[in-house]
Each structure stands twice: as structure tokens, then as C-alpha cells.
Design an enzyme around this catalytic site. Structure first.
Site, PDB file in Angstrom:
ATOM      1  N   ASN A 149     -50.895  39.700  34.000  1.00  0.00           N
ATOM      2  CA  ASN A 149     -49.552  40.241  33.848  1.00  0.00           C
ATOM      3  C   ASN A 149     -49.523  41.263  32.713  1.00  0.00           C
ATOM      4  OD1 ASN A 149     -46.402  40.072  34.009  1.00  0.00           O
ATOM      5  ND2 ASN A 149     -46.900  39.763  31.853  1.00  0.00           N
ATOM      6  N   GLU A 150     -49.352  42.523  33.056  1.00  0.00           N
ATOM      7  CA  GLU A 150     -49.069  43.633  32.132  1.00  0.00           C
ATOM      8  C   GLU A 150     -50.190  43.944  31.144  1.00  0.00           C
ATOM      9  OE1 GLU A 150     -45.208  43.169  30.334  1.00  0.00           O
ATOM     10  OE2 GLU A 150     -44.162  43.462  32.238  1.00  0.00           O
TER      11      GLU A 150
END
Length: 866
Positions: free
Chosen positions: A450-451
Site C-alpha cells: 500500500n502506497e
């Protein structure tokens, strides 16, 4: 080699595998400190973690109340000891060839001792351990197991010092979390508390056996026409056995079976299923589940043949594809899922752990949460990469209910190291969890993180898209690229072949937020440059896997923030307990000030709750409506889906969730429930009037009439009424643009004009949408709106009936007093225009309950219907 039974005499057989659950008699203590701290106390439950045990003994305050989070930080700075004793008679052990001690999950740095001897040192919360202890058991009946958990923050910071060459950095939490394979949200997030847990967070048990099935796995291959499926089963064995019996069944009916002589550690078989019952997400079909059962037989010649071990798994037969192909007349490529040869526009939500203390999340609470998502018409949940790989029950329920799962690997918002020891730990973690989840039809994609690619871009870390050599990536200051684009990809392709893998979320190749390639997280609204949510239609991407807007939870939840409750009816929003929670009040006020009439910053708590929920509702509805419009058919899938941030909370808090920690929906819940329906319509203001469109995501074309009406918001007078289209075809599975319209001879975009559009089929309204001028603070709402409401009952059905003489924005109906949580609304948070009677179906409400209702709308309120 296939074996068929023949005549033979019965012979003595060994006993079946025996499992001894070690879930009783556990004690805990602080390793160092005062005599009181080092006193052994009983655990609150098992599995468990340290905060739950301390809470049970009233040794810490509840960190979910007020500012108590700050008062419990010392817990994560200590080392903690868990221990238990168990009886295991020698004569019992002697009946088996193998004895293994299994730890399904230890959080996180843990040294395990059996009878004073170290048998395990664990440093990864996400892996399980199986320890052979057959030769470690002395000739005693009673044994002692001790688990020593070390301070994870300290261990992570020591690792940072050992590796100063790495470019350490994270968003949210201490940077040392990137060195630790622990649930990253434990370190604190912008929606969650810092609560550094430790303990045996998953089951611990002992297995005694002579032979066991160590793994039952299978994959399915489906023909292009979906008429035939092959189920390729594989059984891994440990110990001695004579044969394996495999049985494939559906709906408790046997389809096929075979018995295979055990000649190797791995045994395989192929079953052919003609005209398979296909598994679908709930919006498109049913969820039939097959069962594959494996029985390990002690001998091929003995009669009867006793089972040494039995295991089974349920699975669905479905075809999954991630389609990334060039578009017609547009730059970039698509990003959407095709299931059983059918393109799917996905509406869903991101999922975070449902509690800061995961051992207390019950199966029933998992079912309640996932059912709530389905009730909101959310067909996909994205298991976010800063939490945990959820337990089996989570995926079982998603299988049953037809909810797709986008599964992140557990990396979030940071630059993770990739030295050899870390890579070995990550590979073990990945292999175990992919293997555990591979039979679930709900799991349709794995994403690497995630990210982390966003972090790489904004931190200026190296990324050469033209360099395809994974060994070079390890030498860069962004070595985690090796993890995401090489290690994890290889694991998924090997262990769960046929399932799409995506290096990260978001990931578009060269640019993490490329709106034309891959998926994006759209935080230009709320974060970053904080654009108005009205711009969402210009901020789409090929697949939007995160976006959101904050909203306060309901008053009952907010009152729980306080130690003694909120005693004053008009409690001001400026309170230390509310400000302490990560609600980002400054950003909340910014969006309130832009959209709603002043004053907002000094509004009462009730007004503030309603206002933030209204803006969250409007923002998410705008995004859903705008991006579904971009699903325009084959070759023009400009947006293939959206996942709102977020479905749930891990504690009671103001956040981006659409339902709070207690499963209490916010207004946004009903807004996205409506916008996620298969058939919808929408309006957008333009200088000459309105653009109009209809969306039909069902697999059948529809013929509808399109009717539009325009009212004056102050007087309720009908300005215009027209049938825009008759016998209009809405082709299946795409958006259809209608002709634009306006008000003849008038300025259509006047802030006094309110337009409504209806899709009508055979006299019934299939979909409607009401469009007010924005921002809403510029609309001259009638301050004395005459809204009427009454409770109606017809047999087993109950509903609240609403009517108004003027257009009304955002009607929210709530129940006051005891029993409010037992009242469940199927619809709420609606807009209302004259000539309409809206029904809000409800359960748990009866005639005579009028005095319990509170009805609010923008600029008005109705208390006590009597």
C-alpha cells in the site's frame, strides 16, 4: 499409482492424529519491574494480547476512551512473559511417531522455551511455526511452555542502527516499523491509535500423529466456453500412510472420488467437472461452493481401512482475469476485472482490521461487517497492506456472500529493507499466506503493498523503469522494488497460479499516480491540494482503489469517547477528547466552510455530526456517480472500479469510514448503497442546463422512459416537467449518455433550480437522482420547510413515509434513547422534492415510536412526530 481395494485380513491400526489445544491455564506477567508487575495473572482469553489481559485485570484504562491512549503507551515499552503448563503422559506420546508444537501466530519478537529449553525464536507476526518436539519430551507428564515477548519498537530501532546504509522512512508511526514484520497500524495511523501489542495472537496447539496431511491444495482450469473445469488436486504427506482417498462433492452430493496409493510425499489427482456451477460476485449471480475432501488411510490392505487424518476445503469454480489493454480513442490502458468472461465494474471499500486488538474479533462480528458491506452493495473489499492477513473465517464469509477480495501484502507507506534475512522472512510469510488463501474464490488479486511506490516517488528514491535486472534493484536506495516486482510476484505465480498480481496499490509503472495506467489513490480531495469534492469527475483513473472524506460517527459513538459520557445536550465540538482523536478537525472545518452555511466551527455537537456526515455522503456519492459514468462499454472502460476509503474502523473515532467501530452506519453508507445499485442515473450542471446519463450494470438491456422535473427551491413551485426520452435503450453493462436539457427562457443554472431525473419502466421508478446547486451554502433553502413524516405498518413490513412541500436536502432519521441499535434502516439520508412520497423501510420500529424519532435535514429539524 491408483489402487483398488482387494481381499485382506484386518490388522491392528495406529490411532488417528490427536490435537491437544493449548488454550487453557495461560498466565502472564511483566518480565521486569516491581514485584506486583512480575506477579503471574490469568489471561483474559486465548488467543490473546497484552492489552486485553491488562484491561481484564483493570491494570490499564480503556485506551478507546478519552485521552487514555496516551496513558497506556508504557505497555509497548516493556517485555512480557506468557506461560502455561500441560499434561502429556509418556505412554500417550509413545503411541505416536511424531509430536509437533504449533504456533499459528506470535506477535512479534518471541523466544519460546519448553521445559526451560529454547525451541524457537520468532520475529515475524505473520508466519506460523511447527516445532518437532518428539525427542524433547522428558519422561514427565507435566510440561511448561514459556513465551517471552520483547519490545518491538526497541528491536526495530536496533535494527535501524545495525543498517544505517538503508534510507529509512515511513508515513505514520515510528520509522522502525519498516524493520519489523508486525501489523503496521499498531504503530499508529491517521485513523488509528498507537497500541503496540504483543502476545500469542493466534492458536497454540500440540499434534500427535503417525501420518498427517500437511497440505491439501488445488487449482482449477476452466475452458474458454466455461462448460468444463479441471480440478487439479495435490496432497502433501508427512509420516507413514498407505493411501489417500480424494472426494469431490457439491451440495452434499458426491461428484467423483479416487483412492491413490501413497508412494511419494506429494500425491496428485485431476477431476473433470462438466457444466460446473460457476461462482459469482453477489451482484451477478450465485455462490455455489464445491468441497474437496482428503482422507489419509493407514493401509491399503487392512479391512477396515482406518483414517489417520482427514481434511477438507470448500472452493468455488470461477475464471478471473485482470484486463489491462489499450483503449479506443483514449490514452493508456484499462484496469478492470473480468469474471467468467464478463467485464465487471467494481464498487467496494477498503478494509482495515476491525479492532486494534484482533483476538477479540469474533466470527459473528466478521459476518456482521461483511454482511454490512454487502447490504451497501459493495462487491469488493480491499484488505489493506498495513493490517493483517485476515483469518480464514473472513474469507469463508466472503466466499459465501459473493464479496471479491483485493488482498494486499502487508507493507504500507514506507521504504522497507531487503537484506537477505528480511527476504527469507518475507518469502516464508508470503508462501504461507498465499497457500492458506489460494482455495478461496473471493481472492481475485494480490497487490505487493500500500502506497510504497508513492512514498518512493515523494521521497525521491531511485526507480529506473528501464532497468529490468532485479539484482540491481537491491543495490538502489529503494530495494523493496525487489520484493514487490520479483519475490512476491514469483510466489503468487507459483503458489496461486492464474490469480492476477499487481506490484502495489497504487501502481502504474513509471508514475505511481498515473490516471491512465494501473490503479490510483485519489487524495487530491481531502489530502494533498484539498480540491473540492465537486471535482471528483475530473479526478478519476482507470481504477480508483482509494479515495474518501471524513465524517463524524453517530452521537452514541461520540459519547463513548468520554469517560463519563456527554451530559450536556448541546456539547460544543471543541473538546479535548474529540481533539485528541485523529479527526483532523482543521480539514473537516475547511470542507464544511466551503460547502455549508456559516457558522460551522462553533456549531453544537449534534449539528457538527450531521454536517460532517452530510458532506462525507455528498462527496462519496459524487465520486461513485461520476466514475461509474466512465464505464462506457467495450474499449471505453475509462474507469473499471472504485474502492472507497474505508469501510470500517479499528476503534471508535472520527475517520473516513462509512460505518463506525460499532457497525453504526453514517449517512455515506446509504449514499453509496444507492449509487452502487446496478441501475442508476445522474445529472451534472453545465452552463446551459444539465447533462444526463443512465448506468445499467446488469447483464440484460433495459428499455426505460427518462423523465426530468425542475422545482424552485424556495417556493416548491414546479418550473419545468418533461419526458426527456421514451423507450430509451440502456444497453447491458455500461453507461448511456442522454441528451442535455435546460429550462426554456430561464437561466438553468440558477441556484434556485433543483432538478430531478427518473428512469421509469412500466410505471415503476428504477432509479432517481436529485441535483441541487453547489456549493450548498449558496442555495436559498426555505427555512420553514413543511416536512411530514409518519410510521406505516403493513403486515411484516414497516416504513417511515416522508413528504415535503419544498425541495429538502439530506434527510437523516435517527432513533433516540435505549434500543437505538436495534432499529435498522434500509434507506436513509435522502433528498426529497415535491410530489414525491418516499418510503424508508425499517426494522425494529413500531407504531407509537414516533416520539423516539429525530429527523434532521440541511437547515431544518423535526423532533417528536406527535
Amino acid at each position: 499409482m491408483f489402487w483398488r481395494p482387494g481381499p485382506g485380513a484386518s490388522t491392528p491400526v495406529p490411532p488417528q492424529r490427536k490435537v491437544v489445544q493449548l488454550d487453557y491455564g495461560w498466565l502472564f506477567k511483566q518480565q521486569d519491574g516491581s514485584d506486583s508487575a512480575r506477579t503471574l495473572r490469568q489471561t483474559a482469553m486465548f488467543p490473546t494480547n497484552i492489552h486485553l489481559d491488562l484491561l481484564a485485570h483493570i491494570l490499564i484504562p480503556d485506551p478507546f476512551i478519552g485521552t487514555n491512549e496516551a496513558e497506556v503507551q508504557w505497555v509497548g515499552d516493556q517485555n512480557w512473559v506468557y506461560q502455561c503448563s500441560f499434561n502429556l503422559p509418556t505412554r500417550e506420546v509413545d503411541r505416536f511417531q511424531y509430536a509437533s508444537l504449533i504456533f499459528e501466530g506470535l506477535d512479534t519478537f518471541c523466544v519460546v522455551k519448553l521445559d526451560g529449553k529454547e525451541i524457537l525464536s520468532s520475529d515475524n507476526m505473520f508466519v506460523s511455526h511447527r516445532i518437532d518436539i518428539r525427542d524433547l519430551l522428558p519422561s514427565l507428564q507435566e510440561h511448561t511452555l514459556e513465551l517471552v515477548f520483547q519490545n518491538a519498537t526497541e528491536m526495530g530501532q536496533l535494527e535501524m542502527k545495525r543498517r544505517p546504509e538503508h534510507a529509512w522512512g515511513t508515513w505514520n508511526g515510528d520509522p522502525s516499523r519498516a524493520a519489523v514484520r508486525k501489523a503496521q497500524y499498531h504503530y499508529g495511523w491517521d485513523w488509528g491509535p498507537k497500541l503496540m501489542t504483543c502476545g500469542p495472537w493466534k492458536p497454540v496447539y500440540l499434534e500427535l500423529y503417525n501420518g498427517r496431511i500437511s497440505e491439501l491444495s488445488f487449482s482449477t482450469k476452466i475452458s474458454e466456453d466455461l462448460e468444463t473445469a479441471e480440478v487439479i488436486a495435490s496432497v502433501e504427506l508427512e509420516g507413514s500412510a498407505g493411501a489417500i482417498k480424494l472426494e469431490l462433492s457439491f451440495d452434499e452430493r458426491n461428484i467423483d472420488s479416487t483412492t491413490i496409493r501413497c508412494e511419494q510425499r506429494i500425491t496428485k489427482a485431476i477431476f473433470t467437472v462438466r457444466k460446473p456451477q460457476l461462482w459469482w460476485l453477489f451482484t451477478h449471480g450465485k455462490q455455489p461452493l464445491y468441497t474437496l475432501k482428503a482422507t489419509l488411510l493407514e493401509s491399503v490392505d487392512a479391512t477396515p481401512r482406518r483414517a489417520l487424518d482427514v481434511t477438507s476445503k470448500r472452493f468455488g469454480i470461477r475464471k478471473i482475469e485482470l484486463i489491462q489493454r489499450p483503449l479506443l480513442d483514449e490514452e493508456g490502458t484499462t484496469f478492470f476485472f473480468r469474471i467468467n468472461n464478463t467485464p465487471i465494474f467494481t464498487t467496494g471499500a477498503c478494509w482495515i482490521p476491525a479492532d486494534s486488538f484482533t483476538p477479540r474479533i469474533t466470527p459473528s462480528k466478521y459476518r456482521d461487517w461483511i454482511t454490512l458491506a454487502k447490504t451497501a452493495n459493495q462487491s469488493m473489499l480491499r484488505v489493506w497492506g498495513g493490517g493483517i492477513y485476515e483469518p480464514d473465517i473472513f474469507y469463508d464469509i466472503c466466499d459465501e456472500l459473493g464479496i471479491l477480495v483485493w488482498q494486499d501484502f502487508m507493507f504500507a507507506c514506507g521504504n522497507y529493507p531487503a537484506h537477505p534475512e528480511m527476504l527469507r522472512s518475507i518469502e516464508l510469510e508470503a508462501r504461507q499466506n498465499v497457500a492458506r488463501l489460494r482455495h478461496h474464490p473471493c481472492v481475485v488479486i494480490w497487490a505487493g503493498n500500500n502506497e510504497d511506490y508513492l512514498y518512493q516517488a515523494l521521497a525521491g528514491l531511485e526507480y529506473d523503469a528501464d532497468d529490468k535486472d532485479p539484482e540491481n534493484w537491491l543495490k538502489s536506495n529503494f530495494p523493496a522494488r525487489y520484493i514487490y516486482e520479483h519475490l512476491l510476484r514469483n510466489v503468487v505465480e507459483e503458489v496461486m497460479p492464474g490469480t492476477p498480481y499487481h506490484p502495489g496499490s497504487p501502481f502504474g509503472g513509471v508514475v505511481a499516480l498515473d490516471p491512465e495506467i494501473g490503479d490510483i489513490h485519489q487524495w487530491s480531495v481531502w489530502h494533498m491540494d484539498q480540491q473540492p469534492y465537486q471535482n471528483f469527475d475530473q479526478l478519476g483513473g482507470r481504477f480508483v482503489s482509494e479515495f474518501g472524506m471524513q465524517g463524524f460517527p453517530v452521537r452514541r459513538t461520540v459519547e463513548g469517547y468520554f469517560e463519563d459520557g456527554v451530559n450536556e445536550i448541546e456539547k460544543n465540538v471543541e473538546n479535548k477528547a474529540i481533539e485528541f482523536l485523529p479527526s483532523m478537525l482543521t480539514d473537516v472545518f475547511r470542507y464544511l466552510d466551503y460547502n455549508l452555511p456559516a457558522p460551522n466551527s462553533i456549531s453544537t455537537l449534534d449539528d457538527h455530526i450531521y454536517s460532517t456526515q452530510l458532506i462525507q455522503s455528498e462527496a462519496l456519492a459524487t465520486a461513485y456517480r461520476s466514475w461509474k459514468r466512465q464505464w462506457k462499454g467495450p474499449g471505453r472502460e475509462l474507469c473499471g472500479g472504485l474502492l472507497t476509503w474505508q469501510l470500517n474502523d479499528c476503534w471508535p473515532v472520527t475517520s473516513w469510514s462509512i460505518a463506525d467501530y460499532h457497525l453504526r452506519p453514517k449517512m455515506a453508507f446509504w449514499a453509496i448503497k444507492r449509487e452502487s445499485q446496478q441501475v442508476r442515473t445522474g445529472l451534472k450542471r453545465i452552463p446551459t442546463g444539465w447533462e444526463a446519463w443512465g448506468v445499467n450494470l446488469s447483464l440484460e438491456s433495459l428499455v426505460v422512459d427518462v423523465k426530468v422535473m425542475i422545482w424552485n427551491v424556495r417556493t416548491g413551485a414546479l418550473v419545468s416537467e418533461q419526458v426527456l426520452l421514451t423507450d430509451c435503450l440502456l444497453p447491458a453493462n455500461c453507461c448511456t449518455e442522454f441528451s442535455s436539457f435546460g429550462v426554456p427562457g430561464e437561466e438553468s443554472t440558477s441556484n434556485e433550480n433543483v432538478a430531478a431525473i427518473y428512469l421509469v419502466r412500466r410505471g415503476s421508478i428504477l432509479a432517481r437522482h436529485v441535483n441541487f446547486h453547489e456549493p450548498l451554502k449558496e442555495v436559498p433553502f426555505e427555512q420553514s420547510a413543511k416536512l411530514t413524516a409518519k410510521i406505516c405498518v403493513d403486515g411484516s413490513e414497516t416504513w417511515l413515509e416522508l413528504r415535503s412541500e419544498v425541495p429538502v436536502k439530506g434527510i437523516l432519521v435517527e432513533v433516540q434513547g435505549d434500543g437505538a441499535d436495534e432499529v435498522v434502516w434500509d434507506e436513509n439520508g435522502v433528498d426529497l422534492v415535491p410530489r414525491e412520497t418516499i418510503r424508508l423501510p425499517v426494522r425494529g420500529l413500531k407504531l407509537g415510536d414516533e416520539s423516539r424519532l429525530s429527523i434532521k435535514w440541511l437547515g431544518g429539524e423535526l423532533q417528536n412526530l406527535y
